[in-house]
Design an enzyme around this catalytic site. Structure first.
Site, short mmCIF file in Angstrom:
data_model
loop_
_atom_site.label_atom_id
_atom_site.label_comp_id
_atom_site.label_asym_id
_atom_site.label_seq_id
_atom_site.Cartn_x
_atom_site.Cartn_y
_atom_site.Cartn_z
N TYR A 275 -1.51 1.73 1.00
CA TYR A 275 -1.75 2.65 0.11
C TYR A 275 -1.82 3.65 0.72
O TYR A 275 -2.73 4.01 2.20
CB TYR A 275 -3.31 1.86 -0.31
CG TYR A 275 -2.23 1.10 -1.71
CD1 TYR A 275 -2.24 0.43 -2.53
CD2 TYR A 275 -4.02 0.09 -0.84
CE1 TYR A 275 -1.84 -0.72 -2.84
CE2 TYR A 275 -3.85 -1.12 -1.87
CZ TYR A 275 -3.03 -1.90 -2.29
OH TYR A 275 -2.37 -3.29 -3.33
N ASP B 181 -3.53 6.97 -0.73
CA ASP B 181 -4.52 7.18 -2.30
C ASP B 181 -4.54 8.24 -2.64
O ASP B 181 -4.19 9.12 -3.57
CB ASP B 181 -6.15 6.66 -1.09
CG ASP B 181 -6.27 5.41 -1.66
OD1 ASP B 181 -5.22 4.41 -2.31
OD2 ASP B 181 -6.83 4.73 -1.30
N GLY C 114 -1.32 10.78 -2.16
CA GLY C 114 0.03 10.71 -2.52
C GLY C 114 0.81 10.22 -3.02
O GLY C 114 1.39 10.45 -4.07
N GLY D 162 -8.56 12.46 -5.42
CA GLY D 162 -9.34 13.43 -6.24
C GLY D 162 -9.94 12.84 -8.02
O GLY D 162 -10.18 13.11 -8.36
N VAL E 298 -10.40 4.03 -5.24
CA VAL E 298 -8.91 3.92 -6.10
C VAL E 298 -9.23 2.85 -6.39
O VAL E 298 -9.28 2.45 -4.92
CB VAL E 298 -8.51 4.80 -4.90
CG1 VAL E 298 -6.93 4.71 -4.89
CG2 VAL E 298 -8.88 6.17 -4.86
N TYR F 106 -11.83 -0.05 -3.91
CA TYR F 106 -13.18 0.82 -2.98
C TYR F 106 -13.14 2.09 -4.01
O TYR F 106 -12.11 2.81 -4.51
CB TYR F 106 -12.25 0.97 -1.39
CG TYR F 106 -11.85 -0.48 -0.91
CD1 TYR F 106 -12.99 -1.18 -0.48
CD2 TYR F 106 -10.72 -1.01 -0.75
CE1 TYR F 106 -12.73 -2.12 0.35
CE2 TYR F 106 -10.46 -1.99 0.19
CZ TYR F 106 -11.51 -2.24 0.55
OH TYR F 106 -11.48 -3.98 1.33
N HIS G 70 -7.11 -5.36 6.85
CA HIS G 70 -6.67 -4.39 6.71
C HIS G 70 -7.43 -3.02 6.89
O HIS G 70 -8.45 -2.85 8.37
CB HIS G 70 -6.56 -3.51 5.35
CG HIS G 70 -7.79 -3.39 4.72
ND1 HIS G 70 -8.34 -4.63 3.73
CD2 HIS G 70 -8.51 -3.03 3.84
CE1 HIS G 70 -9.31 -4.46 3.93
NE2 HIS G 70 -10.16 -2.81 3.82
N HIS H 244 -8.65 1.34 6.95
CA HIS H 244 -8.97 2.30 6.14
C HIS H 244 -9.01 4.20 7.00
O HIS H 244 -9.39 4.08 7.54
CB HIS H 244 -10.09 3.08 5.16
CG HIS H 244 -10.47 1.83 4.79
ND1 HIS H 244 -10.32 1.61 3.29
CD2 HIS H 244 -10.89 0.16 5.08
CE1 HIS H 244 -11.08 0.72 2.99
NE2 HIS H 244 -11.10 -0.24 3.93
N ASP I 106 -4.24 31.36 13.36
CA ASP I 106 -5.12 30.29 12.34
C ASP I 106 -3.91 29.45 12.11
O ASP I 106 -2.90 28.99 12.02
CB ASP I 106 -4.69 31.98 10.74
CG ASP I 106 -5.22 31.44 9.50
OD1 ASP I 106 -6.30 30.09 9.95
OD2 ASP I 106 -5.00 30.82 7.98
N HIS J 148 -10.67 -2.65 9.28
CA HIS J 148 -11.84 -3.11 8.21
C HIS J 148 -11.12 -4.86 8.17
O HIS J 148 -9.92 -5.81 7.96
CB HIS J 148 -11.99 -3.21 6.52
CG HIS J 148 -12.29 -3.57 5.85
ND1 HIS J 148 -12.83 -2.94 4.32
CD2 HIS J 148 -13.50 -4.40 6.06
CE1 HIS J 148 -13.84 -3.88 3.36
NE2 HIS J 148 -13.82 -4.75 4.87
#
Lengths: 568, 568
Positions: A247, A249, A251, A256, A334, A337, A392, A394, A511, A522
């Protein structure tokens, strides 16, 4: 702040030639150029012009990238994207997809064959990734779960059935029913308080914070900003049903956009203040999410600094200052999780960025009921009979547009060298010096780092190549915001941070943007089931000769608030 | 708990043949054998026999290791130690040493030559280490500081003067006055609240916890145990005055003996409960330290677990439980540094071990007032005119006598392997299984790891070789408790954890000890001066299929305590 592909609300009517309204996928802020922002920050009365929104929309199976002028409601540009990958999935698309199997005859038969009750079956959507295919359509895989029992979607997978849905057409285009294994009974996996049965665990003691001085902070508008650029969760099971599960999450789903309303006294202490958030829905109308953020002063009993002077005879004393830091929190769920995203701002200038991982595991139904029966690699942990949770990772990639006392910064690798060498990483402003001449800077203090386990040539890792390093530095570029690219669903990895950096641009005295990836392998344990106790990870940005001396030396301690006489 | 070389109080009169009382260096508990302890734990009425104290004493320039029976007051054994190294320094020895220069004529002249006022000079003691010398005496180096101004010992070193004191004779045996550099003015380095002058920083907001249910824990006696086995602080300046500076805070000074009295409302939140501690002094009499530990429930607003179920249409809900953990804290100030030692026990079974490093830096006086003047490697950071803080490391080695559901444990390195390999470390009990057959275990979740920078052949690193790895596992052995050895002062590194493990003993299915070292490269920054904002490091022990499922699933949330009506 912290909202992923989300932001301001756009109210522009926009139809295609047939009068069919278009699907809004992303509606966000089109950041003004940096000089414009800086001018505005130095003089708030000079409102930044132009104020523009950035829209990704789907129309006639094409992705449009549209820039809209908010003052005039004019479309400034409208470009069709012809590259690889698709924009993120909207909530409405996923909801529509989930409902398709309920009226699909082969699926109804498959459910009957398993002796299950169709009305208790809930389906969910899964992105298909990219594994070298030359052509693609905007499709999703659909897997289903049984909810006749605990309200815990992922614990009772209905294995063997996979549907493929074309989401532009919104119809099922492929169907497979390959094998049957028992649906896990999932006993004792209920976690909803109202449904839990005795024996209960102990009740935790309640407490409230009494802040007789009032709060030590004020909120004006919504000016805090920052975000998780991408979040990559590759699963490591090569079987037909699981190989594609990885995943992105942000894209693919819009991290959010899955922010949830926070609960007072549970997600936060008594002294929290809430802020709402607004999203744009499928048709461009705004939707409000109440209590999306909370902000609180952390009176956790931490010590800001302490010294006991015991070396000067007859003058022993202790000076100590308690710490009160400011925490800004959101939680995004999501799918299975739940990510608790904390930004902690300390009075000393340190910024701690923390993520708590909780929620429920994604499960795989198997025939095994005890690990003694397992003779081959199952790529996961047996948690309960017929229930495996697959290994998996994260990876959360933060985008940190650092401006250390001005825009032009350098990233310094201080080599600590006696015989062996280790490096510490500091973002400095080479143009600004402290009183004794050190470059002002902020140090990156990494947390525990997990590296990707896959080969760089693995299709999954090509798309997630922004996790190949846990630190990257790039010159600021307005178009480089999402580490996995803008069209992540089925992307080919040709628009990621790892590709952008191949240009090897100068980053000295520029910059610059610091990309930091928090990683966590996990290996699920039985404790993570049926809902996972929060696992905390994070990193810190700490001022390093940014100030001439300890900036909290003269911060005065709070007045002592004695235990008051209270009535509840 | 957490007390280093300290423990119970011994009241045995003990004189040598001339009637001269002996100097007590260490008085501690002589642990009964493990089987005796376990028998007692299973049946508290079976008082463990024998109850014994362990004493290290100095008599006639020899170190005696003495075992005393507490019931009969009999000396069970008394052995003279003839190996390398000396026992830790007592507070009284250091105090006596510090006062010697005040009446030593060459020193008085050196101070006059610098135009300083003798009554404002305070000296301090420094262990000399070992750099290959074949013979040694029990000596200390003495360096001095000027306290005519801020009450901050280390900011104003009187450079160039070194005294060497024989502490068995308690007399100065060597004296050097080699060079003069200005004593740093150390302006604006005062940190004592009563002496700080305006402009002040903001006052932090006060808050108190109101715990209408009362506290959620009870204390019976002093049964919590555990300790920091060794703490190694090598400094990295090869100059004559600094090369020997490397501190073994446990073995040379007695880490726990420098525990300080904690201040309510500053070192801890309002809901803390205090415990006192007792130490043995030089002559064996007990001394009480008030408020040495505090214990509190942490209502920091952390989330124990959270899940929002949004995938089941029309049944969206959020379940969340706030976390209330139990924290046990002490602070030890060993010279200039203050170590905040936290043990946090979470309801989920996780144990987080944290160290906050604060206090003041050790300074080096130099002629430089700006870094542009510095042309050679100064091995430190210029913090203020004439003031350099030398680079160094902090290594804290924890001794964790793990018994995971019984004594016989194994340490498992779970290799996570796709193409690349990474390991996770789990202590399991191979004789106990969960309901589905996993070995019960606890996982080590390391924090950010810093490795030693010195060559393994460096004298400092030979003595500190227990930091060569950040994880070691040994079979339990009562005599192997202090990673740097029992006689650390001037030790040759022949009695350290790194030597013990050369025997390569079996650790599978044994009673085993996990040694974990927290490391931190300290490149001082100007913010660390004159007193350092707390820098936090730590690691976690997390149950891993120790329980059959989430142990806090049915822990009930606290009753909500609303903002009460209070009068102060």
């Amino acid at each position: 702040m912290l909202l992923g592909n989300a932001g301001l609300v756009l109210c522009v009517e926009y139809y295609n030639e047939d009068g069919v309204s278009i699907m809004w996928v992303t509606t966000g802020l089109d950041d003004p150029d940096k000089p414009t922002i800086l001018l505005w920050l130095s003089n708030p009365k000079s409102k930044p012009r132009p104020r523009r929104a950035f829209v990704i929309a789907r129309l006639d199976k094409q992705s449009h990238k549209i820039i809209v002028d908010l003052a005039t409601h004019a479309i400034l540009s409208d470009k069709v994207y012809n590259g690889h990958g698709y924009p993120l999935l909207t909530y409405e698309e996923q909801l529509g997809t989930m409902e398709l199997p309920q009226t699909y005859k082969p699926f109804i038969e498959s459910i009957e064959r398993r002796g299950l009750n169709l009305s208790e079956v809930v389906c969910s959507t899964f992105t298909i990734g990219w594994f070298g295919e030359l052509k693609s359509k905007r499709v999703l895989k659909v897997l289903c779960f049984y909810v006749d029992g605990p309200m815990n979607l992922y614990v009772r997978p209905v294995e063997g059935i996979t549907l493929v849905v074309d989401i532009d057409e919104m119809k099922i285009v492929e169907y497979y029913d390959m094998f049957i294994v028992p649906v896990p009974k999932a006993e004792e996996t209920e976690y909803k308080e109202s449904k839990l049965e005795s024996p209960f665990g102990p009740r935790l003691n309640g407490a409230t914070l009494v802040n007789l001085d009032g709060l030590g902070f004020k909120i004006h508008g919504h000016t805090v900003r920052g975000f998780i650029s991408e979040m990559f969760v590759p699963y490591m099971d090569p079987s037909e049903e699981w190989y594609y599960k990885s995943y992105f999450d942000s894209g693919e789903y819009g991290f959010g956009l899955f922010a949830v309303s926070l609960k007072h006294f549970a997600d936060c202490p008594a002294n929290a203040v809430f802020l709402d958030a607004y999203f744009s829905t499928n048709d461009g109308t705004p939707a409000k999410l109440s209590n999306a953020f909370f902000i609180f002063e952390n009176h956790a009993g931490n010590i800001m600094w302490h010294h006991t002077e015991s070396s000067i005879p007859r003058k022993v004393f202790t000076e100590v200052r308690p710490e009160v830091s400011l925490v800004v929190r959101m939680v995004a769920t999501v799918g299975n999780y739940d990510y608790i995203i904390d930004w902690e701002f300390k009075p000393s200038g340190s910024i701690k960025l923390g993520v708590g991982i909780s929620g429920v595991l994604e499960m795989k139904g198997v025939t095994y009921t005890h690990i003694d029966q397992i003779k081959k690699n199952v790529h996961g942990t047996l948690l309960l009979e017929n229930t495996i949770s697959v290994y998996h990772d994260h990876f959360l990639t933060y985008y940190l547009d650092l401006d250390v006392d001005g825009k032009a910064n350098s990233f310094v690798k201080n080599n600590l060298e006696a015989i062996k060498k280790q490096a510490e990483l500091v973002a400095v402003n080479p143009n600004k010096k402290t009183n004794v001449g050190n470059n002002v800077g902020y140090r990156l203090i990494p947390g525990s780092v997990a590296h990707p386990l896959m080969s760089y040539n693995d299709y999954l890792q090509i798309r997630g190549a922004f996790t190949n390093n846990h630190v990257w530095v790039t010159p600021y570029n307005k178009s480089e915001k999402w580490a996995g690219g803008l069209y992540v669903d089925q992307s080919h990895g040709d628009d990621t941070l790892a590709i952008w950096t191949l240009r090897n641009r100068k980053i000295e005295n520029k910059d610059m943007v610091l990309w930091y990836t928090i990683g966590f392998h996990h290996v699920p344990s039985q404790e993570d089931f049926p809902v996972m106790p929060t696992f905390g990870v994070g990193f810190e940005l700490r001022p390093t000769s940014f100030f001439d001396s300890n900036p909290v030396l003269k911060t005065r301690p709070p007045y002592i608030v004695h235990w008051p006489n209270c009535t509840n």
